[in-house]
Design a protein around this motif. Structure first.
Motif, PDB file in Angstrom:
ATOM      1  N   TYR A 133      -7.623  10.345  -0.661  1.00  0.00           N
ATOM      2  CA  TYR A 133      -7.548   9.515  -1.857  1.00  0.00           C
ATOM      3  C   TYR A 133      -8.512  10.035  -2.931  1.00  0.00           C
ATOM      4  O   TYR A 133      -8.134  10.237  -4.078  1.00  0.00           O
ATOM      5  N   VAL A 191       0.548   8.854   4.765  1.00  0.00           N
ATOM      6  CA  VAL A 191       0.798   7.412   4.922  1.00  0.00           C
ATOM      7  C   VAL A 191       1.961   7.211   5.889  1.00  0.00           C
ATOM      8  O   VAL A 191       1.944   6.315   6.729  1.00  0.00           O
ATOM      9  N   VAL A 214       2.661   6.575  -6.995  1.00  0.00           N
ATOM     10  CA  VAL A 214       1.690   7.551  -7.509  1.00  0.00           C
ATOM     11  C   VAL A 214       2.181   8.973  -7.242  1.00  0.00           C
ATOM     12  O   VAL A 214       2.269   9.802  -8.147  1.00  0.00           O
ATOM     13  N   TYR A 267       0.809  -1.217   0.000  1.00  0.00           N
ATOM     14  CA  TYR A 267       0.000   0.000   0.000  1.00  0.00           C
ATOM     15  C   TYR A 267       0.847   1.275   0.000  1.00  0.00           C
ATOM     16  O   TYR A 267       0.696   2.110  -0.906  1.00  0.00           O
ATOM     17  N   LEU A 275      -0.945  13.059   0.437  1.00  0.00           N
ATOM     18  CA  LEU A 275      -1.366  11.662   0.273  1.00  0.00           C
ATOM     19  C   LEU A 275      -0.306  10.732   0.815  1.00  0.00           C
ATOM     20  O   LEU A 275      -0.594   9.773   1.514  1.00  0.00           O
ATOM     21  N   HIS A 276       0.945  11.048   0.489  1.00  0.00           N
ATOM     22  CA  HIS A 276       1.962  10.117   0.904  1.00  0.00           C
ATOM     23  C   HIS A 276       2.562  10.444   2.263  1.00  0.00           C
ATOM     24  O   HIS A 276       2.861   9.549   3.034  1.00  0.00           O
ATOM     25  N   LEU A 331      -2.777   4.723  -8.987  1.00  0.00           N
ATOM     26  CA  LEU A 331      -3.735   5.234  -8.003  1.00  0.00           C
ATOM     27  C   LEU A 331      -4.984   4.352  -7.976  1.00  0.00           C
ATOM     28  O   LEU A 331      -5.571   4.125  -6.921  1.00  0.00           O
ATOM     29  N   TYR A 375      -7.519  13.412  -4.358  1.00  0.00           N
ATOM     30  CA  TYR A 375      -6.357  13.286  -5.221  1.00  0.00           C
ATOM     31  C   TYR A 375      -6.732  12.638  -6.559  1.00  0.00           C
ATOM     32  O   TYR A 375      -6.259  13.054  -7.615  1.00  0.00           O
ATOM     33  N   ALA A 392      -4.466   1.532  -5.671  1.00  0.00           N
ATOM     34  CA  ALA A 392      -3.914   1.818  -4.331  1.00  0.00           C
ATOM     35  C   ALA A 392      -4.819   1.301  -3.214  1.00  0.00           C
ATOM     36  O   ALA A 392      -4.363   0.927  -2.149  1.00  0.00           O
ATOM     37  N   THR A 400       1.154   3.894  -3.274  1.00  0.00           N
ATOM     38  CA  THR A 400       0.847   5.328  -3.171  1.00  0.00           C
ATOM     39  C   THR A 400       2.112   6.155  -3.361  1.00  0.00           C
ATOM     40  O   THR A 400       2.060   7.253  -3.894  1.00  0.00           O
TER      41      THR A 400
END
Lengths: 256, 389
Positions: B103, B177, B33, B26, B173-174, B66, B106, B69, B30
C-alpha cells in the motif's frame, strides 16, 4: 482560569511524565504476571514435551460436561455462541438422511427430538482445536500474534493480536472465535496453564467415560502413544495437510 | 430468528459472520484504484493518445480512492491501534502482512506520478498566483521552478518509468488482495489460484467503468462537450477486459462443477440458494453480459454519438454495480457456507454499527469529496477540454 504559561508547562510535563511512568510500571507488572502464568518457567521445560490428544468417538455419550468444564475453566462467555470445544451428534435416519447438530455446543447435552425407531445409526464426535503441526491459522496471522509453542500448542498472544480475524477464516475446523471482550481472536489452549503444571486439560478431566485422552507424544509410555501404537486412527480433514495432533478413533466418513 | 438463517449444520463458532460489508468494500476500493491507475497508464506507458484527456484525471481518481482504502480495514480491526504492527512486525507467511508495504509503496508511486505529470501546471500556478495560493503551489512545486523544455522532457521520461513500475505494483496491490482469499484452503469457495487474476481483471473493469462515469459526469457538470474518441477508446478497453474477466469467472465455476469435489454440494447450494441473485443476476448478467452486448453495439454503431454515450454510461454503471456484487459474492458468499460443508448461514447487514452499512456508505462517499478537493487544487480539466475543441 488564570494559569501562567510557566505553570501550564510545568503541569503538562508532570502529567506526561506521570502517565509514562505509570504505564511502564503497570506494563512491567502485567508482563511479569502473565510470564509466570503462561510461559514455561520454573521446572517445566517445553523442550521435553510434545503434546497430543486422542478422541475415542466410540466412548462419547454426548453429556457435554467437557464443553461446560472448558467454558468454566477458561472464562469463555456462556451467553455467546463461542466454544473452545464442543460435541457434535450425527444421526443417520432410516431414509438415509444424515442429521448433524450441536445445540449450544452440547453444553446442555442433547434432546431426543427424533424417535429412536427412525434412526439407523447415531454417534457423538467431540471437537476441539487440532493444534496442527502445520497450522494454517499461524500461517495467515499478519503480525505473528498466534504461534506454535515448542511443546506443540497453538496459542494466541492477546496483547499483540490486532483482531483482523484472518486466522478464524483460515482455520478449516471452526475452532477459533472472536473474543468480544478482548477484541482479539481466541481458541483452545489445551489448558496450557494446567498442562504446564502437570494437570490435564479441563475437558479431559471432566469426561466421565474417558473419551478424551491427553498425553505426551515424546514419552513412549504415554497413554497417547499407546493408543497410537495399537489403534487405527484418523485425523479431521487430512487432505488439507494441516497435520492435526488430535487423533480420532472410530471416525465416520460423515464427520468433517 | 437465528434458526431461520441457518440451514443444515454449521460449526458452533460460525454463527457469527466475521468479515462484514466493510471487508467487501476493501477489495472493491483497491480494485477501483488499480483499475483507474491502469487506465491512466494506457496513455502514460502505452502511449494511447486517445485516452490522454483522462490520463491525469485517472491518476487523481486513483489517489482519491487509495487514500480511503485503509479505512474499512481499520474500522474493522478489533484493535485498530495495533494495526501498525503489520508494518513493524510483519509475519511474512501471511498474505495480509504485505498490505502495509504494498500500500505505502503504491501510494508513493501514485503521488510521484501525479506530481511529475502536474509539475508544469503547479509551477505555472505558483508563478501566477498571490498570497496563500502562491505559498501552496510553491510548496507543491518544492520551490523548484524549472520548466524548461529539457526539464519537462526529463519529467516525462521519469513519469513513464514510474508508470512502468506502477503497473506491476497496481497489479500486485490488487492481485494480492485476491490471494488473501485465494490462499485460504479452509474455504472451498475462496481457495483457487484463479482468484488473484479474477480480482485483477474485475479491478481493471471497475476502474475503467468508474473513470468513464466520472469523465462523463464532470464534463456534464462543467458543461463541456465530451471527447467521443476518448470515450469510445475507454469503452473499447472496458469491453476487452470484460471478456478476460468473464472467461476467468466462468472458468472457476465450470471447473468447480466439472471436478465435483467433496465441497460441490455446498457450493451448489450457495450458488442456487444463497447468492443466486447476486451471482447469476447481478454479477454475471447485469454486470457482465448486458454491458458486454451494449459495448459491442456501441463499438460497431456508426455516428449516433448521444445514443452511444448513453449505452456506454449505462454499461459502466452496470459494471460498477456488478463488480461490487462480485466482491460481495466472494467475501460474504464464502462466509455463508460452513466449513463443515454441511450447512449454510446468512449474513444480515446492520445499518447503524461500526461495521454496518452506514460507515460503508460514508467510506464510499469520501473518495468523491477528496477527488473534488484534489481536482480543485490540481485541475486536470485542461487536457479534457482542449482535446475536444
Amino acid at each position: 482560569m488564570d494559569i501562567s504559561r510557566r505553570e501550564f508547562t510545568k503541569f503538562g510535563c508532570r502529567v506526561i511524565i506521570g502517565a509514562a511512568a505509570g504505564t511502564a510500571i503497570i506494563e512491567s507488572i502485567v508482563t511479569n504476571s502473565s510470564a509466570s502464568e503462561n510461559s514455561p518457567a520454573g521446572e517445566y521445560d517445553w523442550n521435553e514435551h510434545y503434546w497430543g490428544y486422542v478422541v475415542d468417538t466410540r466412548k462419547c455419550i454426548g453429556c457435554g460436561r467437557c464443553a461446560n468444564a472448558c467454558k468454566l475453566e477458561n472464562d469463555v462467555p456462556f451467553d455467546e455462541p463461542v466454544y473452545r470445544t464442543w460435541v457434535e451428534r450425527y444421526r443417520t435416519l432410516k431414509d438415509g438422511e444424515v442429521k448433524i447438530d450441536s445445540p449450544n455446543g452440547s453444553i446442555d447435552g442433547f434432546i431426543d427430538d427424533i424417535p429412536a425407531e427412525d434412526i439407523k445409526k447415531a454417534f457423538y464426535v467431540p471437537k476441539i482445536c487440532n493444534h496442527c503441526d502445520n497450522p494454517p491459522c499461524v500461517q495467515v496471522c499478519p503480525v505473528g500474534a498466534t504461534y506454535e509453542t515448542r511443546d506443540g500448542v497453538v496459542l494466541v498472544d492477546y496483547d499483540y493480536c490486532i483482531g483482523c480475524r484472518y486466522c478464524i477464516q483460515g482455520c478449516p475446523y471452526g475452532a477459533r472465535y472472536f473474543n468480544s471482550e478482548k477484541k482479539t481472536a481466541d481458541k483452545c489452549t489445551w489448558c496450557y496453564h494446567r498442562i504446564t503444571k502437570g494437570l490435564l486439560p479441563a475437558c479431559v478431566q471432566a469426561c466421565p467415560v474417558g473419551a478424551r485422552k491427553f498425553g505426551d507424544l515424546k514419552d513412549p509410555d504415554s497413554i497417547i502413544n499407546k493408543i497410537l501404537d495399537e489403534e487405527r486412527i484418523n485425523v479431521l480433514k487430512p487432505d488439507l495437510g494441516t497435520k492435526p495432533k488430535v487423533y480420532y478413533i472410530g471416525l465416520d466418513r460423515e464427520v468433517r | 430468528m437465528m434458526e431461520n438463517l441457518i440451514w443444515g449444520y454449521i460449526y458452533p463458532n460460525e454463527a457469527e459472520i466475521q468479515w462484514s460489508i466493510l471487508i467487501v468494500l476493501y477489495p472493491y476500493i483497491t480494485g477501483l484504484v488499480a483499475g483507474a491507475f491502469i487506465a491512466s497508464s494506457l496513455y502514460h506507458v502505452f502511449g494511447k493518445k486517445e485516452v490522454k484527456p483522462v490520463a491525469r484525471f485517472a491518476l487523481l481518481t486513483a489517489l482519491s480512492f487509495l487514500l480511503v482504502a485503509m479505512m474499512p480495514l481499520l474500522a474493522h480491526l478489533g484493535h485498530p491501534e495495533r494495526g501498525i504492527e503489520i508494518m513493524f512486525t510483519p509475519h511474512l507467511t501471511s498474505a495480509m502482512s504485505g498490505f502495509g508495504y504494498i500500500y505505502s509503496f503504491y501510494l508513493i508511486v501514485v503521488v510521484l506520478e501525479i506530481w511529475l505529470s502536474f509539475r508544469e501546471d503547479i509551477v505555472k500556478l505558483a508563478l501566477n498566483s498571490k498570497g496563500w495560493k502562491e505559498l501552496l503551489y510553491s510548496a507543491l512545486a518544492l520551490f523548484s521552478y524549472d520548466i524548461s523544455e529539457k526539464a519537462l522532457h526529463d519529467d516525462e521520461k521519469l513519469a513513464k518509468k514510474l508508470a512502468i513500475i506502477g503497473i506491476p505494483s497496481a497489479a500486485f496491490l490488487h492481485g494480492y488482495v485476491g490471494f488473501i482469499f485465494g490462499g485460504i484452503k479452509a474455504n472451498p469457495w475462496w481457495s483457487t489460484p484463479l482468484m488473484p487474476l479474477i480480482f485483477l481483471m474485475s479491478a481493471i473493469v471497475s476502474g475503467i467503468a468508474l473513470l468513464i462515469l466520472l469523465y462523463i459526469a464532470s464534463m456534464k457538470l462543467r458543461k463541456h462537450a465530451i471527447d467521443h474518441k476518448c470515450l469510445q477508446s475507454l469503452a473499447h478497453y472496458l469491453w476487452i477486459f470484460l471478456i478476460l474477466d468473464v472467461v476467468l469467472e466462468l472458468l472457476e465455476i465450470i471447473s468447480m462443477k466439472y471436478e465435483s469435489l467433496e465441497e460441490i454440494e455446498i457450493i451448489n447450494r450457495l450458488l442456487s440458494e444463497k447468492i443466486a441473485f447476486t451471482f447469476y443476476g447481478v454479477q454475471l448478467t447485469m454486470g457482465i453480459f448486458i454491458p458486454f452486448i451494449l459495448l459491442l453495439l456501441a463499438g460497431i454503431m456508426k455516428n449516433r454519438q448521444t445514443l452511444k454515450m448513453i449505452m456506454i454510461s449505462v454499461s459502466s454503471i452496470l459494471v460498477v454495480i456488478g463488480v461490487f456484487a462480485m466482491r460481495w459474492n466472494v467475501v460474504i458468499g464464502g462466509q455463508e457456507i460452513s466449513k463443515s460443508l454441511s450447512g449454510t448461514l446468512t449474513y444480515v447487514p446492520v445499518f447503524f454499527s461500526r461495521e454496518g452499512v452506514l460507515p460503508a456508505i460514508i467510506i464510499l462517499v469520501i473518495p468523491f469529496i477528496i477527488l473534488r478537493v484534489v481536482t480543485y487544487i490540481l485541475p486536470p480539466w485542461k487536457d479534457m477540454e482542449e482535446e475536444s475543441e
